[in-house]
Design an enzyme around this catalytic site. Sequence first.
Site, PDB file in Angstrom:
ATOM      1  N   THR A  26      -2.240   1.207   5.115  1.00 52.55           N
ATOM      2  CA  THR A  26      -2.564   0.732   6.459  1.00 52.55           C
ATOM      3  C   THR A  26      -2.171  -0.354   6.683  1.00 52.55           C
ATOM      4  O   THR A  26      -2.586  -1.574   6.072  1.00 52.55           O
ATOM      5  CB  THR A  26      -4.190   1.137   6.492  1.00 52.55           C
ATOM      6  OG1 THR A  26      -4.841   0.192   5.854  1.00 52.55           O
ATOM      7  CG2 THR A  26      -4.673   2.547   6.695  1.00 52.55           C
ATOM      8  N   GLU A  90      -6.600  -0.875  11.276  1.00 54.14           N
ATOM      9  CA  GLU A  90      -5.724  -0.647  10.426  1.00 54.14           C
ATOM     10  C   GLU A  90      -4.879   0.720  10.746  1.00 54.14           C
ATOM     11  O   GLU A  90      -5.368   1.597  11.060  1.00 54.14           O
ATOM     12  CB  GLU A  90      -6.284  -0.221   9.124  1.00 54.14           C
ATOM     13  CG  GLU A  90      -7.201  -1.333   8.566  1.00 54.14           C
ATOM     14  CD  GLU A  90      -7.841  -1.018   7.147  1.00 54.14           C
ATOM     15  OE1 GLU A  90      -7.309  -0.177   6.608  1.00 54.14           O
ATOM     16  OE2 GLU A  90      -8.726  -1.608   6.797  1.00 54.14           O
TER      17      GLU A  90
HETATM   18  P1  ADP Z   1      -3.213  -3.969   2.577  1.00 55.24           P
HETATM   19  O1  ADP Z   1      -4.669  -4.141   2.134  1.00 55.24           O
HETATM   20  O2  ADP Z   1      -2.458  -5.186   2.369  1.00 55.24           O
HETATM   21  O3  ADP Z   1      -3.355  -3.446   3.975  1.00 55.24           O
HETATM   22  P2  ADP Z   1      -2.232  -1.403   1.790  1.00 55.24           P
HETATM   23  O4  ADP Z   1      -2.342  -0.615   0.659  1.00 55.24           O
HETATM   24  O5  ADP Z   1      -2.869  -0.826   3.040  1.00 55.24           O
HETATM   25  O6  ADP Z   1      -2.372  -2.879   1.808  1.00 55.24           O
HETATM   26  O7  ADP Z   1      -0.852  -1.305   2.497  1.00 55.24           O
HETATM   27  C1  ADP Z   1      -0.314  -1.631   3.731  1.00 55.24           C
HETATM   28  C2  ADP Z   1       1.121  -2.404   3.931  1.00 55.24           C
HETATM   29  O8  ADP Z   1       1.952  -1.099   3.309  1.00 55.24           O
HETATM   30  C3  ADP Z   1       1.493  -2.458   5.123  1.00 55.24           C
HETATM   31  O9  ADP Z   1       1.127  -3.802   5.632  1.00 55.24           O
HETATM   32  C4  ADP Z   1       2.814  -2.360   5.185  1.00 55.24           C
HETATM   33  O10 ADP Z   1       3.645  -3.447   4.850  1.00 55.24           O
HETATM   34  C5  ADP Z   1       3.030  -1.232   4.142  1.00 55.24           C
HETATM   35  N1  ADP Z   1       3.320   0.323   4.566  1.00 55.24           N
HETATM   36  C6  ADP Z   1       4.408   0.815   3.997  1.00 55.24           C
HETATM   37  N2  ADP Z   1       4.606   2.046   4.579  1.00 55.24           N
HETATM   38  C7  ADP Z   1       3.501   2.194   5.483  1.00 55.24           C
HETATM   39  C8  ADP Z   1       3.053   3.184   6.487  1.00 55.24           C
HETATM   40  N3  ADP Z   1       3.739   4.320   6.453  1.00 55.24           N
HETATM   41  N4  ADP Z   1       2.043   2.786   7.490  1.00 55.24           N
HETATM   42  C9  ADP Z   1       1.572   1.612   7.169  1.00 55.24           C
HETATM   43  N5  ADP Z   1       1.823   0.534   6.418  1.00 55.24           N
HETATM   44  C10 ADP Z   1       2.855   0.674   5.537  1.00 55.24           C
HETATM   45 MG    MG Z   2      -4.363  -1.580   4.556  1.00 55.34          MG
END
Ligand code: ADP
Ligand code: MG
Length: 159
Positions: A26, A90
């Site tokens: 997200t 998110e």
């Molecule tokens: P965080 O805690 O940093 O938000 P996540 O595990 O939720 O980590 O991963 C989010 C990140 O993954 C986003 O900021 C983006 O850079 C990347 N990402 C890759 N594919 C997607 C997708 N389909 N939708 C949203 N984010 C994605």
């Molecule tokens: Mg996230």
Amino acid sequence: PPFPISLVGPVQKGFGRGGKDLGCPTANLPDDSITPISSVAKTGVYYGYAQVIPPQESRGDFQTDDLNVLPMVMSLGWNPFYKNKVLTAEIHIMHNFQSDFYGYEMRAIVLGYIRPELDYVSREALIEDIEIDKQVALNCLQRPAYQVYAKDSHFQHQE
Ligand code: ADP
Ligand code: MG
């Protein structure tokens, strides 16, 4: 709430609450960019469209279809990291991106509400519900009346 609601901001690093392990990364919007929704909408899961716009120097990390306006589900919730005093939005975009896009601009149009936040007895139950949310979102976005929003001037369009 008065849909459509337009949001825009640079994607921020979250607090690793397991988005990717749940098969559902997200992308977080910064707090100051979510006022249009946090001031009018209740917590829960929403659907709509989103687009990620890389800066010129990172354009090479993206494939052409990563630039499209894509279906998304968005969770609006109280952030436990801030003792549940700050709302966080998110967005999971329903697309397999070529690379991560932290810092890139994300634009979104929120079109409707799916459900409130729920407490889950298990990880499996949560994953199952996320799958249902995605199906609901894709079904809702089938409505011809919504497809005009994918072409909205809030997004960037080629040619
Ligand atoms: P965080 O805690 O940093 O938000 P996540 O595990 O939720 O980590 O991963 C989010 C990140 O993954 C986003 O900021 C983006 O850079 C990347 N990402 C890759 N594919 C997607 C997708 N389909 N939708 C949203 N984010 C994605
Ligand atoms: Mg996230």
